[in-house]
Scaffold this motif. Structure first.
Motif, short mmCIF file in Angstrom:
data_model
loop_
_atom_site.label_atom_id
_atom_site.label_comp_id
_atom_site.label_asym_id
_atom_site.label_seq_id
_atom_site.Cartn_x
_atom_site.Cartn_y
_atom_site.Cartn_z
N LEU A 12 82.45 -9.07 7.04
CA LEU A 12 81.73 -8.01 6.33
C LEU A 12 80.33 -8.49 5.94
O LEU A 12 79.36 -7.74 6.09
N LEU A 13 80.23 -9.71 5.46
CA LEU A 13 78.93 -10.24 5.06
C LEU A 13 78.01 -10.45 6.26
O LEU A 13 76.81 -10.26 6.17
N ARG A 14 78.58 -10.82 7.38
CA ARG A 14 77.79 -11.08 8.58
C ARG A 14 77.34 -9.78 9.25
O ARG A 14 76.19 -9.64 9.65
N GLU A 15 78.27 -8.80 9.35
CA GLU A 15 77.98 -7.59 10.12
C GLU A 15 77.49 -6.41 9.29
O GLU A 15 76.93 -5.47 9.86
N GLU B 153 77.39 -4.77 0.48
CA GLU B 153 75.93 -4.72 0.42
C GLU B 153 75.39 -5.55 -0.74
O GLU B 153 74.40 -6.26 -0.60
N ARG B 154 76.05 -5.45 -1.90
CA ARG B 154 75.61 -6.24 -3.05
C ARG B 154 75.74 -7.74 -2.77
O ARG B 154 74.83 -8.51 -3.07
N ALA B 155 76.82 -8.12 -2.13
CA ALA B 155 77.03 -9.54 -1.81
C ALA B 155 76.03 -10.02 -0.77
O ALA B 155 75.53 -11.15 -0.85
N ARG B 156 75.70 -9.16 0.20
CA ARG B 156 74.71 -9.55 1.22
C ARG B 156 73.34 -9.75 0.59
O ARG B 156 72.62 -10.69 0.93
N LYS B 157 72.96 -8.87 -0.36
CA LYS B 157 71.68 -9.01 -1.05
C LYS B 157 71.65 -10.29 -1.88
O LYS B 157 70.66 -11.02 -1.86
N GLU B 158 72.74 -10.55 -2.59
CA GLU B 158 72.81 -11.78 -3.39
C GLU B 158 72.73 -13.01 -2.49
O GLU B 158 72.10 -14.00 -2.85
N GLN B 159 73.36 -12.93 -1.34
CA GLN B 159 73.39 -14.06 -0.41
C GLN B 159 71.98 -14.38 0.10
O GLN B 159 71.63 -15.53 0.31
N GLU C 69 73.29 -20.49 -2.91
CA GLU C 69 74.73 -20.73 -2.80
C GLU C 69 75.31 -19.95 -1.63
O GLU C 69 74.88 -18.86 -1.33
N LYS C 70 76.32 -20.58 -1.01
CA LYS C 70 76.97 -19.91 0.12
C LYS C 70 77.80 -18.72 -0.36
O LYS C 70 77.79 -17.66 0.24
N VAL C 71 78.54 -18.91 -1.46
CA VAL C 71 79.38 -17.84 -1.99
C VAL C 71 78.79 -17.41 -3.34
O VAL C 71 78.66 -18.21 -4.25
#
Length: 174
Positions: free
Chosen positions: A114-117, A142-148, A153-155
């Motif tokens: 999900l984070l990759r695609e 989407e929120r996690a992708r923006k934070e990433q 940090e990786k997670v």
């Protein structure tokens, strides 16, 4: 004249010394595995009181020689009981751990996908799990992708939250 002693039953049918040693070692290893169990797992097993006490004492022993002797004693006690219920319970525990590890990896794989695609991953998730609220999964992804993107940090916190959401959702999925 041929040696037909086996056909007539004159030879002893006892297991060989090597076989007895293998069985003894197997039972001792099984007994040693009991030491590693949590109290609740140990309480759930059908153990004689003497064996349970020996296992609990072994947990307290720190001296190498003393622990070795206690393990030998546990092995001796194991040879006096029917070990099959214990073996079956430990095997069931291992099976549960394997299933849990597989489930954990599945959740990790979905989170990473999900984070990759992004939206394509959410669409694939929706296709595979139509009963799960994919809107919440999409927003959190989407929120996690923006934070990433902004974090070193990786997670990220949102990534952990996504993992928890997926874990809970997939544990309820058929």
């Amino acid at each position: 004249m041929t040696d037909d002693a086996d056909d007539h039953g004159s030879f002893d049918e006892r297991p060989s010394k090597s076989e007895r040693k293998r069985r003894s070692d197997d039972l001792q290893a099984l007994g040693e595995a009991l030491i590693e169990l949590s109290d609740s797992e140990l309480d759930a097993l059908p153990l004689p009181e003497q064996l349970r006490d020996a296992v609990l004492l072994a947990r307290k022993i720190t001296a190498h020689g003393g622990l070795y002797r206690q393990k030998q004693y546990i092995g001796k006690l194991m040879r006096k009981i029917d070990a099959e219920p214990i073996r079956a319970a430990l095997e069931a525990r291992r099976d549960r751990e394997r299933v849990e590890a597989i489930r954990f990896h599945r959740v990790e794989q979905w989170r990473d996908r999900l984070l990759r695609e992004g939206p394509e991953g959410v669409a694939a998730f929706r296709t595979e799990f139509p009963q799960i609220d994919s809107t919440a999964v999409g927003k959190l992804t989407e929120r996690a992708r923006k934070e990433q993107q902004t974090s070193k940090e990786k997670v990220t916190p949102a990534g952990r939250e996504l993992f928890r959401l997926l874990r809970d959702a997939l544990s309820r999925a058929p």
